[in-house]
Design an enzyme around this catalytic site. Structure first.
Site, PDB file in Angstrom:
ATOM      1  N   PHE A 187      77.636 -19.247 -62.839  1.00  0.00           N
ATOM      2  CA  PHE A 187      79.031 -19.762 -62.798  1.00  0.00           C
ATOM      3  C   PHE A 187      79.314 -20.143 -61.129  1.00  0.00           C
ATOM      4  CE2 PHE A 187      79.912 -15.273 -62.436  1.00  0.00           C
ATOM      5  CZ  PHE A 187      81.263 -15.173 -61.626  1.00  0.00           C
ATOM      6  N   CYS A 188      80.088 -21.278 -61.052  1.00  0.00           N
ATOM      7  CA  CYS A 188      80.663 -21.528 -59.688  1.00  0.00           C
ATOM      8  C   CYS A 188      81.986 -22.083 -59.991  1.00  0.00           C
ATOM      9  CB  CYS A 188      79.608 -22.478 -59.108  1.00  0.00           C
ATOM     10  SG  CYS A 188      79.327 -23.828 -60.008  1.00  0.00           S
ATOM     11  N   THR A 189      82.703 -22.690 -59.002  1.00  0.00           N
ATOM     12  CA  THR A 189      84.184 -23.208 -59.194  1.00  0.00           C
ATOM     13  C   THR A 189      84.213 -24.463 -60.298  1.00  0.00           C
ATOM     14  OG1 THR A 189      84.260 -22.662 -56.835  1.00  0.00           O
ATOM     15  CG2 THR A 189      85.921 -24.177 -57.898  1.00  0.00           C
TER      16      THR A 189
END
Length: 243
Positions: free
Chosen positions: A182-184
């Site tokens: 996951f990331c922004t």
């Protein structure tokens, strides 16, 4: 009531001449009074825009009218003021730099998991096959320090170009588990999931990233805030600016 619509969006799609598109999008965005940043590369588009709701939506609709960008989706949040100082449109080698030219999400994406399914997995403590779920934060260390999912793995990388080597070094930590990167907003974890799968890891990307998760599931299983690359600095799980 907050009156400025903020959107972030990206799409891996083939763009033969990003320099020509740069001039078109700059003129269109500036003419609409929008501010933010648009990054273009042969591999796709990555944008952060803010302005009046009607002009932001019209800009996105015009962009989607181009068949190359028809699948573009945006994460939305609101602010009282304009969080960007100017309008920039840049051509880059990559819309998110990894320095691995063989990683091409426009050709083949890694599988994804929806925010709802991820929350269900976290609520029940395993995926639908009963396997352990590992959340892997693909962001830079300073971003992670603002907030992350409870129990997420963080390799303390300083820039995304370090991710492929870190994935190879930590293969044994992830083997035999269901890994959700996951990331922004989804762009980094989309490339990261491909790298992980090439390492033999059963990896998925979180669809829509952290901001997409906030929009659908709020702060469930999340600790802290989410760093964003504008003057708001970070967002709470209800997508309100904290700073």
């Amino acid at each position: 009531m907050a009156s400025v619509l903020n959107v972030s969006a990206y799409l891996f799609t083939h763009i033969a001449d990003p320099a020509a598109l740069r001039d078109v999008l700059r003129e269109r965005a500036e003419g609409a009074g929008l501010k933010g940043t648009i990054l273009l590369a042969e591999e796709g588009v990555n944008l952060f825009l803010a302005g009046a709701e009607s002009t932001v939506r019209e800009f996105l609709d015009d962009l989607r009218a181009d068949a190359r960008f028809a699948a573009l989706t945006a994460k939305e949040s609101w602010s009282d003021g304009q969080p960007f100082g100017r309008m920039l449109v840049k051509v880059k080698r990559e819309i998110i730099r990894m320095d691995r030219p063989t990683i091409r999400p426009a050709d083949e994406r890694a599988p994804s998991v929806t925010p709802g399914d991820l929350r269900r997995w976290l609520d029940q403590g395993h995926d639908d096959s009963g396997r352990e779920v590992v959340l892997l934060d693909t962001r830079n260390a300073f971003e992670v320090d603002y907030g992350t999912f409870a129990g997420a793995v963080d390799w303390r990388i300083e820039r995304f170009t370090q991710f492929p080597d870190a994935a190879a070094a930590h293969h044994d930590q992830l083997a035999g588990k269901t890994v959700v990167s996951f990331c922004t907003g989804g762009i980094r974890c989309e490339k990261a999931a491909i790298v992980l799968r090439e390492e033999g890891v059963d990896a998925y990307q979180l669809e829509g990233g952290i901001l997409g998760y906030f929009e659908r599931e709020g702060g469930a299983h999340w600790n802290g805030e989410c760093f964003v690359f504008d003057e708001r600095e970070s967002l709470a799980p209800d997508l309100s600016a904290r700073r």
